[in-house]
Design an enzyme around this catalytic site. Sequence first.
Site, mmCIF file in Angstrom:
data_model
loop_
_atom_site.group_PDB
_atom_site.id
_atom_site.type_symbol
_atom_site.label_atom_id
_atom_site.label_comp_id
_atom_site.label_asym_id
_atom_site.label_seq_id
_atom_site.Cartn_x
_atom_site.Cartn_y
_atom_site.Cartn_z
ATOM 1 C CG ASP A 29 34.292 15.851 -23.891
ATOM 2 O OD1 ASP A 29 33.484 14.963 -23.573
ATOM 3 O OD2 ASP A 29 33.684 16.906 -24.409
ATOM 4 C CG ASN A 77 31.598 10.883 -15.787
ATOM 5 O OD1 ASN A 77 32.933 10.795 -15.935
ATOM 6 N ND2 ASN A 77 30.685 11.615 -16.470
#
EC number: 2.5.1.-
Length: 249
Positions: A29, A77
């Site tokens: 991340d 995503n």
Amino acid sequence: MTTPHTLLRSLPSDLDPNRLPRHVAAIMDGNGRWASKRNLPRVMGHQAGVSALKELLRCCKDWGIGALTVYAFSTENWKRPQYEVEFLMALFEKVLNHELSEMVDEGVRIRFVGALAHLPGALQSAIEGAMAATEANTAVEFTVATNYGGRQEIVNACRELAEQVRSGRLLPEQIDEKLFAQHLYTRELSDPDLLIRTSGEQRLSNYLLWQMAYTEIYVADVLWPDFDRAAFHAALQSYQGRQRRFGKV
């Protein structure tokens, strides 16, 4: 010049080689925030993140950690801007084609898990080729979760088992945790011992929800492209400082 990386080429002496996690999972991340801090396009953060991933994979081999699973692209995503999604698909294919020979030479076995049939055709072909080319390798099991969602994985397993019950091939009372796990994407892998999430965020993000029932979680306050051997060392120090009880006293 001596760099932090060369200083940590071998397993640091303060880590017990007999108490290392066998399987490390990572949520990579912070790529976009890393790029934004440098006034760069978000996609450049993903490019920088590839270098951090390559270094972590090398580190796992150097330090004797046998399995690494990373969260590369989630089912959520796809909601990102189209240009970013297209860049990521092209980046995955490029990295596979460019790095495959090195993975073969280094003994890395690569697997992909997720709803792979929904990926672009060229990327699917690159994935199939990479998995076939590294199938016999044993140095590190490197698993890439791509178009992966933990809830969907569990739903798919339930559907498969329900169909077996409906067709008379399975009795409901025969279903247990072991059988259920055999219907997950990760059926060939052990459960992760350690999850590392970068960027300071403290959530699982729909990642390996079944598999991480007893996984130790470490949150690194560093963006993924800056995650290096020193940061990995700190994660392993934290891991070895814990007592894993698995529900026991």
